[in-house]
Every structure is written in structure tokens, then in C-alpha cells.
Design an enzyme around this catalytic site. Structure first.
Site, PDB file in Angstrom:
ATOM      1  N   GLY A   1       0.959  -1.429   0.294  1.00  0.00           N
ATOM      2  CA  GLY A   1       0.088  -0.182  -0.369  1.00  0.00           C
ATOM      3  C   GLY A   1       0.840   1.275  -0.060  1.00  0.00           C
ATOM      4  O   GLY A   1       2.311   1.311   0.363  1.00  0.00           O
TER       5      GLY A   1
ATOM      6  N   GLN B   1       2.987  10.302   0.932  1.00  0.00           N
ATOM      7  CA  GLN B   1       4.476   9.852   1.236  1.00  0.00           C
ATOM      8  C   GLN B   1       4.910   9.507  -0.010  1.00  0.00           C
ATOM      9  O   GLN B   1       6.236   9.525  -0.145  1.00  0.00           O
ATOM     10  CB  GLN B   1       3.753   7.960   1.775  1.00  0.00           C
ATOM     11  CG  GLN B   1       3.506   7.460   2.572  1.00  0.00           C
ATOM     12  CD  GLN B   1       3.226   6.028   2.854  1.00  0.00           C
ATOM     13  OE1 GLN B   1       2.516   5.219   2.058  1.00  0.00           O
ATOM     14  NE2 GLN B   1       4.266   5.352   3.070  1.00  0.00           N
TER      15      GLN B   1
ATOM     16  N   CYS C   1       5.108   0.464   7.062  1.00  0.00           N
ATOM     17  CA  CYS C   1       5.293   1.167   6.417  1.00  0.00           C
ATOM     18  C   CYS C   1       6.710   1.339   5.732  1.00  0.00           C
ATOM     19  O   CYS C   1       7.836   1.351   6.422  1.00  0.00           O
ATOM     20  CB  CYS C   1       4.261   2.424   7.023  1.00  0.00           C
ATOM     21  SG  CYS C   1       4.823   3.991   6.270  1.00  0.00           S
ATOM     22  N   LEU C   2       6.282   1.756   4.651  1.00  0.00           N
ATOM     23  CA  LEU C   2       7.748   1.686   2.925  1.00  0.00           C
ATOM     24  C   LEU C   2       8.114   3.447   3.657  1.00  0.00           C
ATOM     25  O   LEU C   2       9.077   3.402   3.656  1.00  0.00           O
ATOM     26  CB  LEU C   2       6.949   2.148   2.143  1.00  0.00           C
ATOM     27  CG  LEU C   2       6.047   0.863   1.663  1.00  0.00           C
ATOM     28  CD1 LEU C   2       6.097   1.285  -0.372  1.00  0.00           C
ATOM     29  CD2 LEU C   2       7.375   0.073   1.238  1.00  0.00           C
TER      30      LEU C   2
ATOM     31  N   HIS D   1      -4.923   1.338   7.090  1.00  0.00           N
ATOM     32  CA  HIS D   1      -3.493   2.486   7.335  1.00  0.00           C
ATOM     33  C   HIS D   1      -3.232   2.620   6.221  1.00  0.00           C
ATOM     34  O   HIS D   1      -2.992   4.052   7.062  1.00  0.00           O
ATOM     35  CB  HIS D   1      -2.418   1.033   7.202  1.00  0.00           C
ATOM     36  CG  HIS D   1      -1.021   0.678   7.187  1.00  0.00           C
ATOM     37  ND1 HIS D   1      -0.381   0.752   7.921  1.00  0.00           N
ATOM     38  CD2 HIS D   1      -0.329   1.718   6.222  1.00  0.00           C
ATOM     39  CE1 HIS D   1       0.341   0.787   7.863  1.00  0.00           C
ATOM     40  NE2 HIS D   1       1.013   2.207   6.603  1.00  0.00           N
ATOM     41  N   GLU D   2      -3.446   2.897   5.253  1.00  0.00           N
ATOM     42  CA  GLU D   2      -3.601   4.276   4.470  1.00  0.00           C
ATOM     43  C   GLU D   2      -4.313   5.042   4.121  1.00  0.00           C
ATOM     44  O   GLU D   2      -3.977   5.887   3.774  1.00  0.00           O
ATOM     45  CB  GLU D   2      -3.273   3.209   2.878  1.00  0.00           C
ATOM     46  CG  GLU D   2      -2.599   2.314   2.533  1.00  0.00           C
ATOM     47  CD  GLU D   2      -1.090   2.132   3.161  1.00  0.00           C
ATOM     48  OE1 GLU D   2      -0.590   3.509   2.544  1.00  0.00           O
ATOM     49  OE2 GLU D   2      -0.305   1.109   2.747  1.00  0.00           O
TER      50      GLU D   2
ATOM     51  N   HIS E   1      -2.682   7.444   7.379  1.00  0.00           N
ATOM     52  CA  HIS E   1      -1.518   8.639   6.090  1.00  0.00           C
ATOM     53  C   HIS E   1      -2.158   9.721   5.923  1.00  0.00           C
ATOM     54  O   HIS E   1      -1.954  10.930   5.988  1.00  0.00           O
ATOM     55  CB  HIS E   1      -1.035   7.434   4.975  1.00  0.00           C
ATOM     56  CG  HIS E   1       0.271   6.962   5.146  1.00  0.00           C
ATOM     57  ND1 HIS E   1       1.279   7.421   5.698  1.00  0.00           N
ATOM     58  CD2 HIS E   1      -0.144   5.544   5.405  1.00  0.00           C
ATOM     59  CE1 HIS E   1       2.013   6.081   6.151  1.00  0.00           C
ATOM     60  NE2 HIS E   1       1.206   5.265   5.642  1.00  0.00           N
TER      61      HIS E   1
HETATM   62 NI    NI Z   1       2.239   2.989   5.956  1.00  0.00          NI
END
Ligand code: NI
Length: 176
Positions: free
Chosen positions: A46, A51, A94-95, A136-137, A140
Site C-alpha cells: 500500500g 508518502q 510501512c514504506l 493503514h493507508e 496516512h
Molecule cells: Ni504506511
């Protein structure tokens, strides 16, 4: 298409509340395609627009595993219209917080409405890892990271390690 640099925490751009998308333009579709490519390349399941430095309500998700056919979702202005009482614990990563993982508890099933890339309203029901990933996304988009669901002690420890990690990178690699 292009790979986009992913912002690593801590960074003020990951802490803002993103604006709703007013109009689904060609530029937005290009951004969604680039985000998907960036996510697959990372690899991740995701990615949210903030991000990659764009403060708009757009997320991409694909939780298909290994040999399975890709099953991407690109969601504009996603909103949760229903969430189950049953909860699911999942070890999240998470990236934007590379190499860090922690168990987060969220509703196990959700119904989410959103606009697709043609601007049409859609609604899906999601459960399990797909539901976790979408939530989760969506976090953000409100400046919330998975570590914000943890104790302050645990969160501060992870953020401190990430600060050190970022300080150790050469300047041009800061957002890689
Ligand atoms: Ni994330």
C-alpha cells in the site's frame, strides 16, 4: 510511468491532513499509476499520496501474494462507511518507516466508499489483510502513522532509530 521518492519518517509532510480531491484529472491518474509502480517496486502492499509528497486523499493498495494475479485498488477520497466490532491484530510495516514492524489492532472488516480513476463512486467490503491495509493507508491521509497506534515509549524508540538511519544516509538518498 515513473518511480517516486518515498518520504521516510520523521517528516512534517507525513503529519498533515490531506485535502479531498476535487476533480479526477489526467495528472491525478498519472500520479496514481506512478504510485502503484513505486509501491510494487519497493515492494509494498500500500502507498498513500502524502508518502510521495502530495497532500491529497489518494491511496493505492494491492495485497495479492507471490504468484497470484495483481489486484490493485486505486482509491480517491476513501471513506469508511462501516466497520465491524470484531478486531484483527496484524504485524504492520510501512514504506515510510523502513525495517520497523509492530502489531496494530483494527476492525477486521470494513466497508469503504471512494471514487475510482474515472471519477465514479464505488463501494467495496474488505476483510483481513486488505481491510488492515486500507485502514493503514487511510490513516496516512490524516497524518497518522502506524506507530501513532503504539505506546509513546515504543513510538519514540522507533522514531529515534529512524532519525539515526536518516542521518546516516548520503543527502541524495534521503528520500529513497
Ligand atoms: Ni504506511
Amino acid at each position: 510511468m515513473a518511480l517516486l521518492p518515498i518520504i521516510v519518517a520523521p517528516d512534517p509532510r507525513l503529519k498533515i491532513k490531506c485535502e479531498a480531491v476535487e476533480e479526477v484529472t489526467k495528472d491525478l491518474r498519472k500520479l496514481a499509476a506512478d504510485m502503484l509502480e513505486t509501491m510494487y517496486d519497493a515492494p509494498g502492499i500500500g502507498l498513500a499520496a502524502p508518502q510521495v509528497g502530495v497532500p491529497k486523499r489518494l491511496i493505492v493498495v494491492d495485497v495479492a501474494k507471490g504468484e497470484d494475479e495483481p489486484h490493485p485498488y486505486q482509491m480517491i477520497n476513501p471513506e469508511i462507511s462501516w466497520a465491524s466490532d470484531e478486531l484483527l491484530d496484524y504485524e504492520e510495516g510501512c514504506l515510510s518507516l523502513p525495517e520497523h514492524y509492530a502489531q496494530v489492532t483494527r476492525p477486521e472488516k470494513i466497508r469503504v466508499s471512494f471514487l475510482d480513476l474515472t471519477g465514479q463512486p464505488q463501494e467495496i467490503e474488505a476483510s483481513g489483510i486488505l481491510a488492515t491495509c486500507i485502514q493503514h493507508e487511510m490513516d496516512h491521509l490524516d497524518g497518522v502513522l502506524f506507530v501513532d497506534h503504539l505506546s509513546k515509549l515504543r513510538r519514540d524508540l522507533i522514531i529515534r532509530k529512524l532519525k539515526k538511519y536518516k542521518a546516516s544516509l548520503p543527502p541524495e538518498k534521503l528520500e529513497a
